[in-house]
Design a protein around this motif. Sequence first.
Motif, mmCIF file in Angstrom:
data_model
loop_
_atom_site.group_PDB
_atom_site.id
_atom_site.type_symbol
_atom_site.label_atom_id
_atom_site.label_comp_id
_atom_site.label_asym_id
_atom_site.label_seq_id
_atom_site.Cartn_x
_atom_site.Cartn_y
_atom_site.Cartn_z
ATOM 1 N N LEU A 1 32.397 27.087 40.457
ATOM 2 C CA LEU A 1 31.571 26.397 39.569
ATOM 3 C C LEU A 1 30.518 27.415 39.059
ATOM 4 O O LEU A 1 29.772 27.898 39.617
ATOM 5 N N HIS A 2 30.512 27.225 37.729
ATOM 6 C CA HIS A 2 29.616 28.007 36.944
ATOM 7 C C HIS A 2 28.901 27.402 35.630
ATOM 8 O O HIS A 2 29.728 26.883 34.912
ATOM 9 N N LYS A 3 27.616 26.995 35.686
ATOM 10 C CA LYS A 3 27.002 26.159 34.332
ATOM 11 C C LYS A 3 27.692 24.847 34.188
ATOM 12 O O LYS A 3 27.894 24.502 33.292
ATOM 13 N N GLY A 4 28.070 24.264 35.357
ATOM 14 C CA GLY A 4 28.604 22.990 35.461
ATOM 15 C C GLY A 4 29.974 22.811 34.970
ATOM 16 O O GLY A 4 30.377 21.864 35.134
ATOM 17 N N LEU B 1 44.582 34.936 39.118
ATOM 18 C CA LEU B 1 43.851 34.420 37.888
ATOM 19 C C LEU B 1 42.955 35.545 37.308
ATOM 20 O O LEU B 1 42.988 35.945 36.142
ATOM 21 N N THR B 2 42.012 36.169 38.242
ATOM 22 C CA THR B 2 41.090 37.204 38.085
ATOM 23 C C THR B 2 41.690 38.614 38.108
ATOM 24 O O THR B 2 40.691 39.688 37.675
ATOM 25 N N GLN B 3 42.744 38.771 38.817
ATOM 26 C CA GLN B 3 43.366 40.061 38.902
ATOM 27 C C GLN B 3 42.522 40.808 39.747
ATOM 28 O O GLN B 3 42.034 42.074 39.172
ATOM 29 N N THR B 4 42.054 40.352 40.885
ATOM 30 C CA THR B 4 41.197 41.071 41.866
ATOM 31 C C THR B 4 41.874 40.927 43.157
ATOM 32 O O THR B 4 42.660 40.353 43.581
ATOM 33 N N SER B 5 41.402 41.786 43.950
ATOM 34 C CA SER B 5 41.985 41.665 45.264
ATOM 35 C C SER B 5 41.175 40.856 46.446
ATOM 36 O O SER B 5 41.625 40.983 47.624
ATOM 37 N N GLN B 6 39.786 40.662 46.130
ATOM 38 C CA GLN B 6 38.960 40.084 47.034
ATOM 39 C C GLN B 6 38.143 38.988 46.338
ATOM 40 O O GLN B 6 37.789 38.963 45.208
ATOM 41 N N ILE B 7 37.923 37.955 46.975
ATOM 42 C CA ILE B 7 37.185 36.558 46.708
ATOM 43 C C ILE B 7 35.981 37.204 45.780
ATOM 44 O O ILE B 7 35.288 36.680 44.766
ATOM 45 N N LYS B 8 35.263 38.062 46.533
ATOM 46 C CA LYS B 8 33.715 38.368 46.162
ATOM 47 C C LYS B 8 33.771 38.998 44.581
ATOM 48 O O LYS B 8 32.940 38.874 43.814
ATOM 49 N N ASP B 9 34.944 39.723 44.287
ATOM 50 C CA ASP B 9 35.198 40.482 43.109
ATOM 51 C C ASP B 9 35.590 39.290 42.168
ATOM 52 O O ASP B 9 35.271 39.368 40.958
ATOM 53 N N ALA B 10 36.406 38.392 42.523
ATOM 54 C CA ALA B 10 36.779 37.315 41.741
ATOM 55 C C ALA B 10 35.580 36.535 41.341
ATOM 56 O O ALA B 10 35.240 35.994 39.851
ATOM 57 N N PHE B 11 34.673 36.164 42.268
ATOM 58 C CA PHE B 11 33.616 35.467 42.180
ATOM 59 C C PHE B 11 32.652 36.029 41.042
ATOM 60 O O PHE B 11 32.212 35.400 40.085
ATOM 61 N N THR B 12 32.381 37.215 41.147
ATOM 62 C CA THR B 12 31.499 38.046 40.351
ATOM 63 C C THR B 12 32.223 38.080 39.060
ATOM 64 O O THR B 12 31.418 37.734 37.823
ATOM 65 N N LYS B 13 33.312 38.222 38.773
ATOM 66 C CA LYS B 13 34.035 38.399 37.488
ATOM 67 C C LYS B 13 33.957 36.773 36.729
ATOM 68 O O LYS B 13 33.358 36.900 35.688
ATOM 69 N N LEU B 14 34.144 35.793 37.512
ATOM 70 C CA LEU B 14 34.181 34.589 36.998
ATOM 71 C C LEU B 14 32.816 33.839 36.658
ATOM 72 O O LEU B 14 32.448 33.172 35.723
ATOM 73 N N THR B 15 31.869 34.420 37.227
ATOM 74 C CA THR B 15 30.251 34.025 36.847
ATOM 75 C C THR B 15 29.588 34.756 36.079
ATOM 76 O O THR B 15 28.450 34.489 35.442
ATOM 77 N N GLU B 16 29.881 35.872 35.915
ATOM 78 C CA GLU B 16 29.532 36.906 34.903
ATOM 79 C C GLU B 16 29.756 36.690 33.640
ATOM 80 O O GLU B 16 29.190 36.945 32.656
ATOM 81 N N ALA B 17 30.995 35.776 33.321
ATOM 82 C CA ALA B 17 31.215 35.445 32.124
ATOM 83 C C ALA B 17 30.531 34.486 31.299
ATOM 84 O O ALA B 17 29.805 33.585 31.955
ATOM 85 N N ALA B 18 30.279 34.471 30.096
ATOM 86 C CA ALA B 18 29.325 33.275 29.341
ATOM 87 C C ALA B 18 29.825 31.957 29.622
ATOM 88 O O ALA B 18 31.075 31.894 29.897
#
Length: 244
Positions: free
Chosen positions: A210-213, A227-244
Amino acid sequence: MSATNTLLIEALSFAYGDKKALNNVSFAIRPGECMVLLGPNGAGKSTLFSLITRLYDTRQGRIELCGFDIKKHTRHALAKLGVVFQQTTLDMDLTVLQNLRYHTALHGLGRSVANQRIQQELERLNMYERRHEKVRQLNGGHRRRVEIARSLLHKPALLLLDEPTVGLDVPSRHALVEYVHQLVCEEQLSVLWASHLIDEIYPEDHVIVLHKGQIRAKGSVADVLALTQTSQIKDAFTKLTEAA
C-alpha cells in the motif's frame, strides 16, 4: 454475502478533509491465509485498520467479515474479529488473568468456558504460570503474548495485527511471528498483519503493498516478485513505493 472470504474489502475510499488516505482499495482474505500489509508511513495502513474495526465509519466502499456487512451487521461482523494494536491496551494494574477474564465477559462467555480458553491460550504461549502477575511486571514480549492470547479467546475468524512486534527483542519477535503462522496453518485462522519488517513475511504468505492510499501490488510472494521482476520482497517493496 461472500462467506468464502473471511475478509472482503471492496472499493474502499476514505479522506481526512481534502486529503485522501485510501483510494479505491479492494482485496480479500480467505480462511487460513496470512496477508502481510506493507507500506511506508502515511500509506493508509492505520486508516484501513480503523475502518475494519469501526473506529472510523465507512463512507465509500464495503467491508464484510465472514459474509457480514460491517455497517449493516456490525455486532455479528466484529464478533469474528480479534485485534492486537501497536500500542498496548492491557490494564497495567490488573493481573494477566483479570485482563483476560474482562475480555471474555465482554464477549459473553460463561465462567467455565472462559477459564478453559484462558488456560489453553496462556499455556500455548508459555504464560500460564504468570497468570497472577500484574501486567506492569511483565516485559514487552510477555505483554504481547498476553494480548495475542486475549485476541483469540472468543475464537475469531480474522486476526488483525498492527505492527505487533514493534519494540520487541529479536527472539521475542521471531517467536511471535512463528506462533501466528502456526495458528494460520493449524487452525485456518485468517490474519491481516501490518508490518514494515520484511523478514516477518513467510514464503507462503500473501502480500499487499500500500502506497499513498492505493494498492500497488497484491498476491502471493511469488506474484509480487514476478510483477516487479525482483528476487526479494525488500527490492519489490522499494521499487513499488519509489514510483510516483
